[in-house]
Design an enzyme around this catalytic site. Structure first.
Site, PDB file in Angstrom:
ATOM      1  N   ASP A   8       0.866  -1.181   0.000  1.00 35.50           N
ATOM      2  CA  ASP A   8       0.000   0.000   0.000  1.00 35.50           C
ATOM      3  C   ASP A   8       0.905   1.234   0.000  1.00 35.50           C
ATOM      4  O   ASP A   8       2.134   1.125  -0.175  1.00 35.50           O
ATOM      5  CB  ASP A   8      -1.008  -0.047   1.167  1.00 35.50           C
ATOM      6  CG  ASP A   8      -0.376   0.206   2.526  1.00 35.50           C
ATOM      7  OD1 ASP A   8       0.869   0.337   2.624  1.00 35.50           O
ATOM      8  OD2 ASP A   8      -1.128   0.287   3.518  1.00 35.50           O
ATOM      9  N   CYS A  65       3.172  -3.126   4.053  1.00 37.27           N
ATOM     10  CA  CYS A  65       2.348  -1.969   4.420  1.00 37.27           C
ATOM     11  C   CYS A  65       3.084  -1.235   5.545  1.00 37.27           C
ATOM     12  O   CYS A  65       4.270  -1.497   5.757  1.00 37.27           O
ATOM     13  CB  CYS A  65       0.921  -2.368   4.776  1.00 37.27           C
ATOM     14  SG  CYS A  65       0.709  -3.391   6.242  1.00 37.27           S
ATOM     15  N   THR A  67       2.811  -1.295   8.882  1.00 38.51           N
ATOM     16  CA  THR A  67       3.237  -2.198   9.958  1.00 38.51           C
ATOM     17  C   THR A  67       3.462  -3.630   9.494  1.00 38.51           C
ATOM     18  O   THR A  67       4.085  -4.416  10.209  1.00 38.51           O
ATOM     19  CB  THR A  67       2.143  -2.264  11.043  1.00 38.51           C
ATOM     20  OG1 THR A  67       0.935  -2.729  10.417  1.00 38.51           O
ATOM     21  CG2 THR A  67       1.904  -0.898  11.677  1.00 38.51           C
ATOM     22  N   HIS A  98      10.047 -24.026   9.113  1.00 36.93           N
ATOM     23  CA  HIS A  98       9.031 -24.699   9.937  1.00 36.93           C
ATOM     24  C   HIS A  98       7.598 -24.501   9.429  1.00 36.93           C
ATOM     25  O   HIS A  98       6.804 -25.429   9.469  1.00 36.93           O
ATOM     26  CB  HIS A  98       9.108 -24.203  11.383  1.00 36.93           C
ATOM     27  CG  HIS A  98      10.359 -24.621  12.083  1.00 36.93           C
ATOM     28  ND1 HIS A  98      10.564 -24.425  13.425  1.00 36.93           N
ATOM     29  CD2 HIS A  98      11.502 -25.223  11.622  1.00 36.93           C
ATOM     30  CE1 HIS A  98      11.751 -24.895  13.766  1.00 36.93           C
ATOM     31  NE2 HIS A  98      12.353 -25.374  12.691  1.00 36.93           N
ATOM     32  N   HIS A 133       6.907 -30.989  10.595  1.00 37.66           N
ATOM     33  CA  HIS A 133       6.194 -29.741  10.296  1.00 37.66           C
ATOM     34  C   HIS A 133       5.070 -29.925   9.281  1.00 37.66           C
ATOM     35  O   HIS A 133       4.140 -29.140   9.223  1.00 37.66           O
ATOM     36  CB  HIS A 133       7.183 -28.676   9.806  1.00 37.66           C
ATOM     37  CG  HIS A 133       8.283 -28.427  10.787  1.00 37.66           C
ATOM     38  ND1 HIS A 133       8.059 -27.858  12.022  1.00 37.66           N
ATOM     39  CD2 HIS A 133       9.613 -28.699  10.725  1.00 37.66           C
ATOM     40  CE1 HIS A 133       9.201 -27.788  12.677  1.00 37.66           C
ATOM     41  NE2 HIS A 133      10.163 -28.287  11.919  1.00 37.66           N
TER      42      HIS A 133
HETATM   43  C1  RB5 Z   1      -1.915   2.769   6.346  1.00 34.63           C
HETATM   44  O1  RB5 Z   1      -1.942   4.014   6.946  1.00 34.63           O
HETATM   45  C2  RB5 Z   1      -1.629   1.685   7.366  1.00 34.63           C
HETATM   46  O2  RB5 Z   1      -2.752   1.492   8.161  1.00 34.63           O
HETATM   47  C3  RB5 Z   1      -1.243   0.424   6.673  1.00 34.63           C
HETATM   48  O3  RB5 Z   1      -0.107   0.654   5.898  1.00 34.63           O
HETATM   49  C4  RB5 Z   1      -0.899  -0.767   7.564  1.00 34.63           C
HETATM   50  O4  RB5 Z   1       0.039  -0.411   8.521  1.00 34.63           O
HETATM   51  C5  RB5 Z   1      -2.028  -1.497   8.107  1.00 34.63           C
HETATM   52  O5  RB5 Z   1      -1.875  -2.495   8.824  1.00 34.63           O
END
Ligand code: RB5
Length: 143
Positions: A8, A65, A67, A98, A133
């Protein structure tokens, strides 16, 4: 090896760096977007990459993304997808050995570029150990 990659807006810049890094190694990369920093919805890109893995168009997928959490939650909704959110090299190796993870998720706002590229290399070069596994993965598929 064929790798499908998506991100994203939060992961766009790191995606571009990962793509260059993979191409330098002769890896066949399919870039599923996003192609800029305008705000988009990460599940749309998770779907594109996981479908490539499900359909065997790609061997493995990488999703980025902010996080890595949203991408991993979305990716793991797809049948046959074992997505691992990784922020360290030990886990990058362990999750291939694993869990036979077939999608790697990275958090661009959490993991710096140098470590992220090291995680990508470690994950791509590790191999599933099989054995005990296999049964655990079969049980995941039954859930
Ligand atoms: C976008 O702002 C953010 O929410 C997305 O990149 C991600 O971290 C979502 O889990």
């Amino acid at each position: 090896m064929k790798v499908s990659i998506g991100a994203d807006h939060g992961g766009f810049e790191l995606k571009e760096k990962v793509i260059s890094h993979l191409i330098d190694q002769g890896i066949d990369v399919t870039d599923q977007g996003t192609y800029g920093t305008d705000s988009v919805d990460f599940p749309d890109y998770s779907k594109k990459v996981t479908e490539n893995v499900q359909n065997k168009i790609s061997d493995l997928g990488i999703l980025i993304c902010g996080t890595g959490i949203g991408m991993s939650i979305a990716a793991n909704k797809q049948k046959g997808i074992r997505a691992a959110l990784v922020g360290d090299v030990f886990s990058a190796k362990a999750t291939r050995k694993h869990n036979n993870s077939n999608v790697l998720c990275l958090g661009a706002r959490v993991t710096g570029e140098g470590l992220a590229l090291m995680i990508v290399d470690t994950w791509l070069n590790a191999e599933f150990e099989g054995g005990r596994h296999e049964n655990r993965i079969a049980k995941i598929e039954e859930l």
